[in-house]
Design a protein around this motif. Structure first.
Motif: not given
Length: 518
Positions: A426-433
């Motif tokens: 989820x943190x990586x998902x957040x960073x990608x956005x």
């Protein structure tokens, strides 16, 4: 004290943000144990000082023992009442249905605090008997341990009867909150027994090694404290190693025993706590003897801070080494004994650091109270300082530190490991956005994979199950239309994942987290 505290705090900032999740977990455990012991000792010492001044001073030995035993029963009863209220077991009398997640956190915080307060009150009670009636020889001093164990078991049995009666008063059925109350209370009682009985045992060991029986609080006169030889220090620390070996034996006994009775489970748990606390007491007093004998200072406050800093550095270095040993499977992939030994040693070192800083805090409060004796009686100033410090520290521990410790500890379980992995995705998902250079196709792919990881973590079924055959999940890409995340493919990946599942959920930290990987 100021220099030592700031140094320790800065060290903690490094450790709680260490890349290794195990090191983070151990660091938060140490902080939590230190603060809980600190609050408990301050509360007990402040109350005990007033009791000694008004009820014990000038009284006969039987009266002193009776007052100390009454104080022990008072704190044990308070522990029962507080846990009954915070567990939600009495919610029918208060008219509110508590949330289980919040109940568990409240229960754990009050359980740890009152188990430590009651533990030190129990040390004081059985210690007074040891000082007054069993101080003739080390063997006599050791006799207090089985006496204390028998007395505590009788008290616990009485409280257990009361809990069962209260649980069945309303509907004759124990609900989940009443079960939680009973479970957490028994765990707290086991901590009290392990803490107090191990201290009494180490008192007798110190008596046997040095020929001198310390007072109820484990302190010696200045001349006696500086008189110990290096040989005596080594023997006492060797006893700590003996406690460690015995604790591993208890762990192995627990694993070999397939279905122990509830009573035997409790005996094993008390022994487990007893040997772990005994390890910490022996190492603490062994180092204290050695550093006192070095005579680098006559100031007790400086000596206590130096001991705390030394033990903190040595303990964390040892924890780093043991963590690397465990991560690299140097004792083999399936060595449960090695894993149990590592966990037990790290737990003992964490308690050791907590003990050492508790002694520093206690000494600092004594020094400040003594410095204010012309403006306010030391007993009153110490009590006031203790209450103020606990009111400041306890809420911070309850709101911020304890939840973090529990979250990291839960990652050791299979379910907790899955949720921890989901948080990393989820943190990586957040960073990608947030990153403006991320390609739109990558965002689509990441979103689909994020949903898959969410289903895995929560045990949810793929939404394609039950859909009429022929319907497919498609994604439009620059290279054409492709089928993604089909139910059959999802099931196949889950089965493969089960085969590759790590034995310990803690090793999830080694898994490469990538939403854009193949």
């Amino acid at each position: 004290m100021l220099m030592g505290s700031i140094g320790f705090q800065m060290l903690m900032f490094y450790l709680v943000n260490w890349p290794d999740r195990d090191i983070q977990r151990y660091s938060w455990q140490v902080i939590s144990q230190t603060i809980s012991i600190f609050c408990a000792v301050l509360l007990f010492q402040g109350c005990n000082g007033l009791v000694e001044e008004h009820f014990i001073k000038g009284s006969s030995p039987p009266m002193e023992v009776a007052v100390d035993m009454g104080q022990m029963l008072f704190w044990l009863t308070c522990m029962q009442i507080v846990l009954a209220v915070t567990s939600g077991a009495l919610n029918e009398y208060f008219g509110a249905e508590p949330d289980m997640e919040k109940v568990e956190l409240n229960l754990k915080s009050w359980s740890v605090l009152f188990s430590h307060v009651a533990g030190f009150a129990t040390i004081n009670a059985w210690g007074s008997i040891q000082q007054e009636y069993f101080s003739g020889s080390p063997l006599q001093a050791l006799m207090v341990v089985p006496i204390g164990y028998t007395g505590l078991i009788i008290i616990y049995h009485f409280f257990d009867i009361v809990r069962e009666h209260v649980s069945h008063m309303d509907d004759d059925v124990k609900d989940e909150f009443e079960e939680k109350w009973d479970e957490e209370t028994e765990e707290a009682e086991n901590d009290v027994a392990g803490l107090s009985l191990s201290f009494l045992t180490v008192q007798a060991l110190r008596f046997a090694i040095s020929g001198l029986l310390p007072n109820q609080e484990g302190n010696e006169s200045s001349s006696d404290a500086f008189s110990h030889s290096s040989r005596q220090c080594h023997i006492l620390m060797g006893c700590g190693v003996g406690f460690f070996v015995l604790s591993i034996s208890v762990v192995n006994l627990e694993r070999l025993w397939e279905e122990p009775s509830k009573r035997m489970e409790r005996v094993i748990e008390i022994l487990n706590n007893y040997f772990t606390f005994g390890l910490s007491w022996c190492f603490f007093y062994g180092v204290r003897w050695g550093m006192s004998a070095a005579r680098f200072t006559d100031e007790n406050a400086l000596l206590m801070v130096s001991i705390a800093l030394f033990l903190s550095v040595v303990s964390f270095l040892t924890i780093f080494i043991l963590d690397k040993v465990e991560d690299n499977h140097l004792f083999g992939e399936d060595s449960e004994i090695a894993e149990g030994a590592t966990e037990k040693m790290i737990s003992g070192l964490g308690i050791l650091i907590g003990f050492s800083w508790e002694q520093s805090f206690d000494t600092a409060v004594d020094v400040v109270a003594e410095g204010l004796k012309h403006e306010c009686p030391p007993l009153i100033s110490k009590m006031v300082m203790s209450v103020i410090l606990v009111l400041i520290v306890f809420p911070a521990w309850r709101i911020y530190i304890l939840p973090m410790e529990r979250e990291l500890s839960e990652e050791m379980t299979e379910e907790g490991g899955k949720k921890a992995l989901l948080k990393q995705y989820a943190q990586q998902h957040f960073d990608l956005f947030l990153h403006n250079a991320t390609d739109e196709d990558d965002l689509d792919k990441a979103h689909l994979l994020m949903k898959r990881h969410r289903r895995n973590a929560h045990g949810l079924q793929h939404p394609g199950h039950g859909v009429p055959s022929g319907l497919k999940h498609l994604m439009v890409t620059s290279s054409g239309i492709v089928e993604v995340d089909a139910p059959e493919e999802h099931d196949r990946q889950e089965k493969q994942g089960e085969k590759k599942k790590r034995k310990n959920a803690a090793h999830q930290k080694d898994l490469a987290v990538s939403l854009l990987g193949p």
